[in-house]
Design a protein around this motif. Structure first.
Motif, PDB file in Angstrom:
ATOM      1  N   LEU A 255     -22.886  47.429 -13.804  1.00  0.00           N
ATOM      2  CA  LEU A 255     -24.180  47.634 -14.455  1.00  0.00           C
ATOM      3  C   LEU A 255     -24.696  46.343 -15.092  1.00  0.00           C
ATOM      4  O   LEU A 255     -25.882  46.025 -15.007  1.00  0.00           O
ATOM      5  CB  LEU A 255     -24.039  48.718 -15.525  1.00  0.00           C
ATOM      6  CG  LEU A 255     -25.324  49.129 -16.245  1.00  0.00           C
ATOM      7  CD1 LEU A 255     -26.255  49.828 -15.304  1.00  0.00           C
ATOM      8  CD2 LEU A 255     -25.009  50.027 -17.426  1.00  0.00           C
ATOM      9  N   ASN A 256     -23.792  45.589 -15.723  1.00  0.00           N
ATOM     10  CA  ASN A 256     -24.255  44.394 -16.425  1.00  0.00           C
ATOM     11  C   ASN A 256     -24.688  43.303 -15.459  1.00  0.00           C
ATOM     12  O   ASN A 256     -25.462  42.429 -15.815  1.00  0.00           O
ATOM     13  CB  ASN A 256     -23.175  43.863 -17.382  1.00  0.00           C
ATOM     14  CG  ASN A 256     -21.920  43.449 -16.653  1.00  0.00           C
ATOM     15  OD1 ASN A 256     -21.461  44.153 -15.762  1.00  0.00           O
ATOM     16  ND2 ASN A 256     -21.343  42.328 -17.020  1.00  0.00           N
ATOM     17  N   GLN A 257     -24.196  43.348 -14.231  1.00  0.00           N
ATOM     18  CA  GLN A 257     -24.637  42.347 -13.259  1.00  0.00           C
ATOM     19  C   GLN A 257     -25.944  42.742 -12.610  1.00  0.00           C
ATOM     20  O   GLN A 257     -26.736  41.886 -12.220  1.00  0.00           O
ATOM     21  CB  GLN A 257     -23.577  42.181 -12.167  1.00  0.00           C
ATOM     22  CG  GLN A 257     -22.485  41.231 -12.562  1.00  0.00           C
ATOM     23  CD  GLN A 257     -21.520  40.979 -11.432  1.00  0.00           C
ATOM     24  OE1 GLN A 257     -21.918  40.920 -10.271  1.00  0.00           O
ATOM     25  NE2 GLN A 257     -20.268  40.842 -11.769  1.00  0.00           N
ATOM     26  N   PHE A 258     -26.176  44.056 -12.480  1.00  0.00           N
ATOM     27  CA  PHE A 258     -27.401  44.478 -11.810  1.00  0.00           C
ATOM     28  C   PHE A 258     -28.593  44.431 -12.758  1.00  0.00           C
ATOM     29  O   PHE A 258     -29.682  44.024 -12.375  1.00  0.00           O
ATOM     30  CB  PHE A 258     -27.224  45.895 -11.250  1.00  0.00           C
ATOM     31  CG  PHE A 258     -28.286  46.267 -10.274  1.00  0.00           C
ATOM     32  CD1 PHE A 258     -29.366  47.021 -10.674  1.00  0.00           C
ATOM     33  CD2 PHE A 258     -28.210  45.848  -8.959  1.00  0.00           C
ATOM     34  CE1 PHE A 258     -30.369  47.347  -9.775  1.00  0.00           C
ATOM     35  CE2 PHE A 258     -29.207  46.175  -8.060  1.00  0.00           C
ATOM     36  CZ  PHE A 258     -30.285  46.923  -8.467  1.00  0.00           C
ATOM     37  N   PHE A 259     -28.386  44.900 -14.009  1.00  0.00           N
ATOM     38  CA  PHE A 259     -29.466  44.874 -14.987  1.00  0.00           C
ATOM     39  C   PHE A 259     -29.148  43.816 -16.029  1.00  0.00           C
ATOM     40  O   PHE A 259     -28.170  43.919 -16.749  1.00  0.00           O
ATOM     41  CB  PHE A 259     -29.611  46.244 -15.663  1.00  0.00           C
ATOM     42  CG  PHE A 259     -30.104  47.320 -14.747  1.00  0.00           C
ATOM     43  CD1 PHE A 259     -29.288  48.366 -14.382  1.00  0.00           C
ATOM     44  CD2 PHE A 259     -31.385  47.282 -14.231  1.00  0.00           C
ATOM     45  CE1 PHE A 259     -29.737  49.356 -13.533  1.00  0.00           C
ATOM     46  CE2 PHE A 259     -31.851  48.258 -13.381  1.00  0.00           C
ATOM     47  CZ  PHE A 259     -31.019  49.303 -13.026  1.00  0.00           C
ATOM     48  N   ALA A 260     -30.010  42.802 -16.098  1.00  0.00           N
ATOM     49  CA  ALA A 260     -29.741  41.695 -17.014  1.00  0.00           C
ATOM     50  C   ALA A 260     -30.179  42.005 -18.438  1.00  0.00           C
ATOM     51  O   ALA A 260     -29.570  41.516 -19.380  1.00  0.00           O
ATOM     52  CB  ALA A 260     -30.447  40.436 -16.528  1.00  0.00           C
ATOM     53  N   THR A 261     -31.214  42.825 -18.592  1.00  0.00           N
ATOM     54  CA  THR A 261     -31.738  43.028 -19.943  1.00  0.00           C
ATOM     55  C   THR A 261     -31.013  44.176 -20.638  1.00  0.00           C
ATOM     56  O   THR A 261     -30.745  45.208 -20.012  1.00  0.00           O
ATOM     57  CB  THR A 261     -33.243  43.353 -19.913  1.00  0.00           C
ATOM     58  OG1 THR A 261     -33.458  44.307 -18.895  1.00  0.00           O
ATOM     59  CG2 THR A 261     -34.059  42.121 -19.646  1.00  0.00           C
ATOM     60  N   PRO A 262     -30.729  44.024 -21.917  1.00  0.00           N
ATOM     61  CA  PRO A 262     -30.057  45.106 -22.650  1.00  0.00           C
ATOM     62  C   PRO A 262     -30.861  46.400 -22.654  1.00  0.00           C
ATOM     63  O   PRO A 262     -30.296  47.488 -22.650  1.00  0.00           O
ATOM     64  CB  PRO A 262     -29.927  44.549 -24.072  1.00  0.00           C
ATOM     65  CG  PRO A 262     -30.043  43.082 -23.940  1.00  0.00           C
ATOM     66  CD  PRO A 262     -30.902  42.821 -22.763  1.00  0.00           C
ATOM     67  N   THR A 263     -32.198  46.297 -22.647  1.00  0.00           N
ATOM     68  CA  THR A 263     -33.038  47.509 -22.686  1.00  0.00           C
ATOM     69  C   THR A 263     -32.796  48.369 -21.456  1.00  0.00           C
ATOM     70  O   THR A 263     -32.656  49.593 -21.556  1.00  0.00           O
ATOM     71  CB  THR A 263     -34.521  47.131 -22.714  1.00  0.00           C
ATOM     72  OG1 THR A 263     -34.673  45.916 -23.417  1.00  0.00           O
ATOM     73  CG2 THR A 263     -35.357  48.205 -23.349  1.00  0.00           C
TER      74      THR A 263
ATOM     75  N   TYR B 435     -19.734  49.315 -24.601  1.00  0.00           N
ATOM     76  CA  TYR B 435     -18.704  48.949 -23.622  1.00  0.00           C
ATOM     77  C   TYR B 435     -19.140  49.353 -22.221  1.00  0.00           C
ATOM     78  O   TYR B 435     -18.964  48.609 -21.258  1.00  0.00           O
ATOM     79  CB  TYR B 435     -17.383  49.636 -24.000  1.00  0.00           C
ATOM     80  CG  TYR B 435     -16.234  49.304 -23.093  1.00  0.00           C
ATOM     81  CD1 TYR B 435     -15.849  50.162 -22.069  1.00  0.00           C
ATOM     82  CD2 TYR B 435     -15.539  48.108 -23.240  1.00  0.00           C
ATOM     83  CE1 TYR B 435     -14.809  49.844 -21.230  1.00  0.00           C
ATOM     84  CE2 TYR B 435     -14.489  47.784 -22.397  1.00  0.00           C
ATOM     85  CZ  TYR B 435     -14.120  48.660 -21.393  1.00  0.00           C
ATOM     86  OH  TYR B 435     -13.095  48.341 -20.558  1.00  0.00           O
ATOM     87  N   THR B 436     -19.726  50.540 -22.130  1.00  0.00           N
ATOM     88  CA  THR B 436     -20.198  51.013 -20.823  1.00  0.00           C
ATOM     89  C   THR B 436     -21.349  50.156 -20.320  1.00  0.00           C
ATOM     90  O   THR B 436     -21.384  49.779 -19.150  1.00  0.00           O
ATOM     91  CB  THR B 436     -20.663  52.474 -20.933  1.00  0.00           C
ATOM     92  OG1 THR B 436     -19.654  53.240 -21.576  1.00  0.00           O
ATOM     93  CG2 THR B 436     -20.960  53.067 -19.581  1.00  0.00           C
ATOM     94  N   GLU B 437     -22.278  49.836 -21.208  1.00  0.00           N
ATOM     95  CA  GLU B 437     -23.443  49.052 -20.788  1.00  0.00           C
ATOM     96  C   GLU B 437     -23.039  47.664 -20.308  1.00  0.00           C
ATOM     97  O   GLU B 437     -23.618  47.131 -19.381  1.00  0.00           O
ATOM     98  CB  GLU B 437     -24.423  48.892 -21.960  1.00  0.00           C
ATOM     99  CG  GLU B 437     -25.280  50.107 -22.222  1.00  0.00           C
ATOM    100  CD  GLU B 437     -25.929  50.052 -23.584  1.00  0.00           C
ATOM    101  OE1 GLU B 437     -26.186  48.932 -24.075  1.00  0.00           O
ATOM    102  OE2 GLU B 437     -26.162  51.118 -24.159  1.00  0.00           O
ATOM    103  N   SER B 438     -22.046  47.071 -20.971  1.00  0.00           N
ATOM    104  CA  SER B 438     -21.663  45.714 -20.606  1.00  0.00           C
ATOM    105  C   SER B 438     -20.640  45.702 -19.481  1.00  0.00           C
ATOM    106  O   SER B 438     -20.296  44.640 -18.992  1.00  0.00           O
ATOM    107  CB  SER B 438     -21.083  44.999 -21.818  1.00  0.00           C
ATOM    108  OG  SER B 438     -19.930  45.675 -22.244  1.00  0.00           O
TER     109      SER B 438
END
Lengths: 350, 456
Positions: A255-263, B435-438
């Protein structure tokens, strides 16, 4: 004449009357003359008016107003009952946690048959408003556990509800999402021009627990100084809670690689957070179309539906959070004579 | 508001302001200068001592003359001892200290603070920029001991008995997975275990033309004297204690005809380089050679931004051709040890790749040469310089995991929570959501998750 008057009405004869210019007799309300001895004969009295059965007699739609009056009385009594029970007025947090209303009243034409005469829209709306308030009281009573009160209101409401209410609700319910042989659900979410195909599977807990290292149980000399002020530090006897984590793969990327923005990331994880199932499911999704935020929204929609497929109890929560609804907002078309959908060209005076 | 009410309010507020104004002026930093004539009350009769003042006038007079401070006196800040006023005060992070003996498997997943004494390697040599930000924001420089830390420490333990020929490592992994932090942990471990440590935190500085350079015919490389001198100075500060006992084992020939005999104490050798900048590169090379020959103390050469040593530098030849990094003296020295052409009798060379900078980033050639992501083959038309292949021969890769495991993430969360860096109470739902988001990535977990969110 005076002699006749003296016989019949001695009192009147005794007091000589003055003559006035007004000829007609003074008006006396008929009710006052009922128990009077020398009242004029009945044929001079106006006929006694019988009291109508209901105050709505004087209205144009008596039957309608009767029903309305009864409903309003019922509402008043329910509200009083709820006040006595301390359930009215309800604090904001309690009101927000009520299950959502699912009204399916009869339509205007159907209600017309109940009342003699056509039912106008304004009168229909007024009726519906009172019914909605009553239904809310019933809901509050049910949630608070006062089933007797709710049961007493229900028959009244059922009179005005659609006959096929159960069928309609069943139709409006989510299409049942089957789980395959591995326990995976397959759902589709959409937002703007994006579509997300979501497969979700429950996380299996590890069978073997992590072995506690030997030196931890033995003399504390080898151990580092314990942190004293940590309330969450595990004591040696505390059972180890296995914590599972959710992995979300989008187009085979984390997920963190596909979506860069925290929002965008927060948008995707929000359904899991609200439902309280963080760490319970793993998600694999393929998204296509649109831009980053649209894809994040589509993914959130798909994940919400997948959660409901696995845990149906969570449906009202996600509905209230508007995560089950496909966001209908789409890009508005450009119109002729305008620069964009709403933007107008600069106004020129001449 | 009626007119009467308004006037009454305004009159009252004027009095309050007047009172407040005189009270504010009671403070030391805004004290009224002595000798300034006090303004007489215009309503009062400018009489002598016999004049009788009303109660109100007396009160105002007293306030003006600082005799009575008025009804409300603010408490001095030092007296605000109640817990309610202590929300911003941060008790220093109480974490266990990071030292070599405590880096065991049982302590994997625990957060430890770096002691950072005066001559600490990390303090003297510096740290990469993103790590510096962490250390500045935390009240104590701390890190989490991960499984991969234990792996690196074990590797260094075996390397302490072996030649650096067999112990040339490169830490690789995805962006933000903790390579720089792991290298710092390795450096701190070596320091506390008594090794001689040379740490270069920002190798990009060596190649981005930030200091002067000059061509040297003897070595046929471009010398960077300032870097060499700086490295010598820092190395001496950090390893003062251990260097005192070491001597050169062969004669050292320096430029300008200077030569030092066999048996020169290494601090003296370093002094030569510190005094004369032009000889610093040669001194540094000689120093490392001397350290390589001795077998008493293992040596660690740690380099962050390792990929910058294989790129085109920002320097130009007189013909305006780009100079490759391996033609510069400092990168060349590091590469000689990293490739095994020069060795330490005991010790290791550890490099960490960095994916932050795109100008001096991981090139396709280096990626192919190190064997990273073998499914991404470079184009057959891409010229791979033979130096890249030769300098990377025999280098082993230590893959840093992309994800923190749950215990490590919890410790990291605990460190930032104790530092009171969150805008919300640190609940386990907050922790799991971030943790899940990152996806477990350490940098995203802390910087894009915990610290940059408005959610609770």
């Amino acid at each position: 004449m005076l002699a006749a008057l003296a016989i019949r009405r001695p009192l009147r004869a005794a007091i000589p009357l003055r003559r006035f210019a007004t000829v007609s007799t003074p008006y006396v309300p008929p009710a006052s003359l009922e128990n009077v001895a020398d009242a004029p004969p009945p044929r001079f009295r106006p006929p006694k008016k019988t009291k109508p059965e209901s105050p709505s007699f004087y209205t144009s739609r008596a039957s309608y107003y009767d029903h309305l009056y009864q409903l309003e009385t019922a509402l008043q009594r329910c509200r009083r009952a709820l006040s006595v029970l301390g359930l009215l007025p309800l604090p904001t947090f309690a009101r927000a946690s009520l299950p959502p209303a699912q009204h399916l009243w009869r339509n205007r034409q159907s209600m017309t048959t109940m009342f003699s005469g056509a039912l106008t829209t304004a009168r229909y709306r007024r009726m519906i408003a009172v019914l909605a308030d009553l239904e809310e009281c019933s809901r509050v009573a049910t949630v608070a556990g006062h089933d007797a009160l709710a049961a007493s209101i229900q028959p009244v409401l059922e009179l005005f509800e659609r006959h096929d209410k159960a069928e309609v609700l069943a139709r409006a319910a989510r299409k049942h999402v089957p789980l395959d042989r591995y326990g995976r659900s397959y759902t589709v979410g959409r937002r703007k021009e994006s579509a997300a195909r979501v497969w979700m599977i429950p996380v299996r807990e590890q069978q073997q627990q992590q072995p506690v290292p030997a030196n931890a149980a033995e003399a504390g000399d080898d151990l580092i100084a314990p942190v004293v002020d940590d309330a969450f530090a595990p004591s040696p006897d505390a059972p180890r809670v296995p914590v599972t984590t959710t992995t979300i793969l989008v187009n085979n990327l984390p997920l963190n690689q596909f979506f860069a923005t925290p929002t965008d990331r927060e948008r995707v994880v929000r359904p899991l957070k609200l439902a309280g199932v963080l760490g319970a499911f793993n998600v694999f999704a393929i998204v296509r179309g649109g831009g980053t935020t649209g894809q994040a929204g589509a993914l959130a929609h798909g994940i919400a539906q997948a959660i409901v497929a696995h845990v149906p109890e969570v449906d009202p929560i996600l509905r209230k959070a508007k995560l089950m609804k496909r966001d209908p907002r789409m890009v508005e078309r450009k119109k002729t004579g305008l620069a964009k959908a709403r933007k107008r060209y600069t106004w020129v005076k001449r | 508001m009626s007119f009467l009410a308004a006037t009454a309010w305004s009159r009252g507020s004027v009095n309050a302001l007047r009172g407040a104004g005189s009270h504010l002026q009671a403070r030391s930093y805004a004290a009224k200068a002595k000798g300034v004539p006090v303004k007489q009350n215009t309503q009062g009769f400018k009489g002598g001592k016999g004049q009788k003042l009303t109660k109100k006038q007396k009160r105002l007079e007293a306030m003006r003359n600082n005799k009575s401070p008025g009804a409300f006196v603010p408490l001095p800040a030092a007296q605000l001892k109640h817990e309610l006023f202590q929300s911003q005060r941060l008790d220093e992070l109480t974490l266990p200290e990071f030292n070599a003996e405590d880096l065991t498997e049982g302590n994997a997943g625990k957060a430890m603070a770096f002691p950072l004494p005066e001559n600490d390697a990390v303090r003297v040599f510096g740290v990469p920029r993103n790590v510096l930000l962490d250390f500045r924001i935390l009240s104590k420089a701390a890190s989490v001991v991960r499984d991969v830390t234990i792996k690196l420490v074990d590797r260094l333990q075996t390397a302490s008995q072996e030649s650096s020929q067999k112990n040339r490592l490169v830490l690789s992994g995805s962006a933000g997975c903790g390579k720089s932090f792991l290298l710092i942990q390795g450096v701190e471990y070596a320091s506390s275990a008594g090794w001689l440590v040379m740490y270069i935190p920002r190798a990009i500085k060596l190649v981005n033309s930030s200091t002067p350079y000059s061509y040297d015919l003897h070595t046929r490389t471009y010398l960077q004297p300032i870097f060499a001198q700086q490295t010598l100075r820092r190395f001496r500060t950090v390893n003062e204690h251990a260097l005192g006992s070491l001597v050169t084992e062969a004669k050292v020939d320096l430029p300008d005809g200077l030569s030092l005999p066999e048996g020169t104490p290494l601090p003296n050798l370093i002094d030569v380089g510190l005094k004369d900048q032009t000889s610093a590169p040669a001194v540094l090379a000689a120093l490392l050679e001397a350290l390589g020959k001795q077998t008493r103390i293992p040596v660690l050469l740690a380099v962050d931004d390792f990929q910058a040593l294989f790129t085109k530098s920002a320097y130009k030849t007189p013909h305006f051709e780009t100079i490759r990094a391996w033609h510069l003296s400092m990168p060349r020295l590091i590469l000689d040890y990293a490739s095994g052409r020069k060795t330490f009798a005991r010790g290791a060379v550890v490099g960490a790749l960095s994916l932050s900078d795109k100008t001096y980033g991981l090139s396709q050639e280096l990626r192919h040469a190190l064997g990273l992501q073998p499914w991404l083959q470079p184009s057959p038309y891409l010229k791979i310089a033979p130096e890249i292949s030769s300098f990377t021969r025999g280098i082993q890769i230590l893959k840093v995991p992309e994800k923190l495991n749950i215990n490590e993430a919890a410790s990291l969360f605990g460190v930032w929570n104790k530092n009171k860096s969150f805008h919300t109470p640190g609940s386990d739902e907050f922790f799991l959501a971030k943790y899940t988001e990152s996806g477990g990535n350490p940098r995203d977990f802390v910087w894009k998750g915990l610290l940059s969110t408005l959610q609770t």
